[in-house]
Design an enzyme around this catalytic site. Structure first.
Site, PDB file in Angstrom:
ATOM      1  N   ASN A   9       0.863  -1.185   0.000  1.00 24.96           N
ATOM      2  CA  ASN A   9       0.000   0.000   0.000  1.00 24.96           C
ATOM      3  C   ASN A   9       0.898   1.233   0.000  1.00 24.96           C
ATOM      4  O   ASN A   9       1.489   1.573   1.022  1.00 24.96           O
ATOM      5  CB  ASN A   9      -0.896  -0.038   1.248  1.00 24.96           C
ATOM      6  N   LYS A  11       0.140   4.246  -0.231  1.00 26.36           N
ATOM      7  CA  LYS A  11      -0.487   5.422   0.407  1.00 26.36           C
ATOM      8  C   LYS A  11      -0.264   6.686  -0.430  1.00 26.36           C
ATOM      9  O   LYS A  11      -0.294   6.615  -1.653  1.00 26.36           O
ATOM     10  CB  LYS A  11       0.024   5.581   1.840  1.00 26.36           C
ATOM     11  N   HIS A  95      -9.533   0.704   5.059  1.00 25.58           N
ATOM     12  CA  HIS A  95      -8.236   0.863   5.727  1.00 25.58           C
ATOM     13  C   HIS A  95      -8.428   1.749   6.959  1.00 25.58           C
ATOM     14  O   HIS A  95      -9.241   2.679   6.939  1.00 25.58           O
ATOM     15  CB  HIS A  95      -7.227   1.490   4.754  1.00 25.58           C
ATOM     16  N   GLU A  97      -6.826   4.116   8.106  1.00 30.77           N
ATOM     17  CA  GLU A  97      -6.649   5.558   7.866  1.00 30.77           C
ATOM     18  C   GLU A  97      -7.901   6.151   7.227  1.00 30.77           C
ATOM     19  O   GLU A  97      -8.262   7.301   7.494  1.00 30.77           O
ATOM     20  CB  GLU A  97      -5.392   5.790   7.005  1.00 30.77           C
ATOM     21  N   GLU A 167      -5.460  -5.569  10.465  1.00 29.94           N
ATOM     22  CA  GLU A 167      -4.456  -4.528  10.680  1.00 29.94           C
ATOM     23  C   GLU A 167      -4.726  -3.821  12.012  1.00 29.94           C
ATOM     24  O   GLU A 167      -5.507  -2.852  12.052  1.00 29.94           O
ATOM     25  CB  GLU A 167      -4.525  -3.508   9.545  1.00 29.94           C
ATOM     26  N   GLY A 173       2.348   1.690  10.959  1.00 31.86           N
ATOM     27  CA  GLY A 173       3.280   2.806  10.872  1.00 31.86           C
ATOM     28  C   GLY A 173       3.956   3.148  12.182  1.00 31.86           C
ATOM     29  O   GLY A 173       4.569   4.205  12.313  1.00 31.86           O
ATOM     30  N   SER A 213       3.353  -2.759  10.341  1.00 32.52           N
ATOM     31  CA  SER A 213       4.812  -2.776  10.504  1.00 32.52           C
ATOM     32  C   SER A 213       5.451  -4.104  10.096  1.00 32.52           C
ATOM     33  O   SER A 213       6.376  -4.581  10.757  1.00 32.52           O
ATOM     34  CB  SER A 213       5.192  -2.394  11.934  1.00 32.52           C
TER      35      SER A 213
END
Ligand code: PEP
Length: 252
Positions: A9, A11, A95, A97, A167, A173, A213
């Protein structure tokens, strides 16, 4: 076991030229690992350039989100038909985010998952708890609610080809990875959930990726868990060496 699947991904990273260069390197490097399915998810602006690079290869092309409608007055949004037109094969939906920074809800993900399948895109359906939810023992409730919505209007036949991605938000991250045992526990739970809603054979076929990660040095231990079928990679997919290192480590 299902074929391992590794998705990068990208991003909001990479200009068109940078995206093209990374896609060429991933395409060429991944040829050494034909036993692993690989897909990349560049930003919208680079999808056309990356589609051109990947033409004729086995690498999947994913968008990072989409709107559920085929067209209309939705300023700034992208339709599933447009993604197909660009050559996309997959789309990442829900996702964390998108959920936490842009207010995407379980209902949005449910509608988008249905629309993706209606237009020939494989949805990569993300679920995962925040740190606070984990610390208050709500992990299973949260991922159950998210996965149940995402799969609600999907037939067993369709669900077998879908992808779930666990996730944990606290691992995205942050450099903190769920331990293989923590990932396995949630993956096994998700598979049981799918068995209950869509049947045992779907639960065996659906691929459940881990994201948070993932790096070349932890990918092998994660994939060695029986219910981890691959990974959804953020930071480490932006550089060819680390992404291909994860692909290599996913051979099990
Ligand atoms: C992600 O955003 O899907 C992700 C897993 O990111 P990272 O690998 O950087 O934690």
């Amino acid at each position: 076991m299902a074929r391992p699947f590794v998705v990068g991904n990208w991003k909001m990273h990479k200009t068109i030229a940078e995206a093209r260069a990374l896609a060429i390197a991933v395409r060429d490097g991944a040829r050494a690992f034909p036993e692993i399915d690989v897909a990349v998810a560049p930003p919208f602006t680079a999808l056309a350039a990356v589609a051109e690079v990947l033409k004729g290869s086995t690498i999947g092309l994913a968008a990072q989100t989409m709107h559920e409608a085929t067209h209309g007055a939705y300023t700034g949004e992208i339709a599933p038909t447009m993604l197909r037109d660009l050559g996309c094969t997959h789309v990442i939906l829900g996702h964390s985010e998108r959920r936490h920074l842009f207010g995407e809800t379980d209902i949005n993900v449910m509608k988008k998952a249905r629309a993706a399948l209606d237009h020939g895109l494989v949805p990569i359906l993300c679920v995962g708890e925040t740190l606070q939810e984990r610390e208050t023992s709500r992990t299973f409730d949260v991922v159950e609610r998210q996965a149940e919505h995402a799969l609600r209007h999907i037939t067993p036949q369709e669900a077998a080809g879908c992808v779930l991605a666990y996730e944990p938000v606290w691992a995205i991250g942050t450099g903190k990875t769920a331990s293989p045992a923590q990932a396995q526990e949630v993956h096994a739970f998700l598979r049981k959930l799918v068995a209950r809603s869509h049947g045992d054979s779907v639960a065996r076929s659906i691929r459940v990726l881990y994201g948070g990660s993932v790096k070349p040095d932890n990918a092998a231990s994660l994939i060695s868990e029986p219910d981890v079928d691959g990974s959804l990679v953020g930071g480490a997919c932006l550089e060819t060496g680390s992404f291909l290192g994860i692909v290599q480590a996913s051979r099990g």
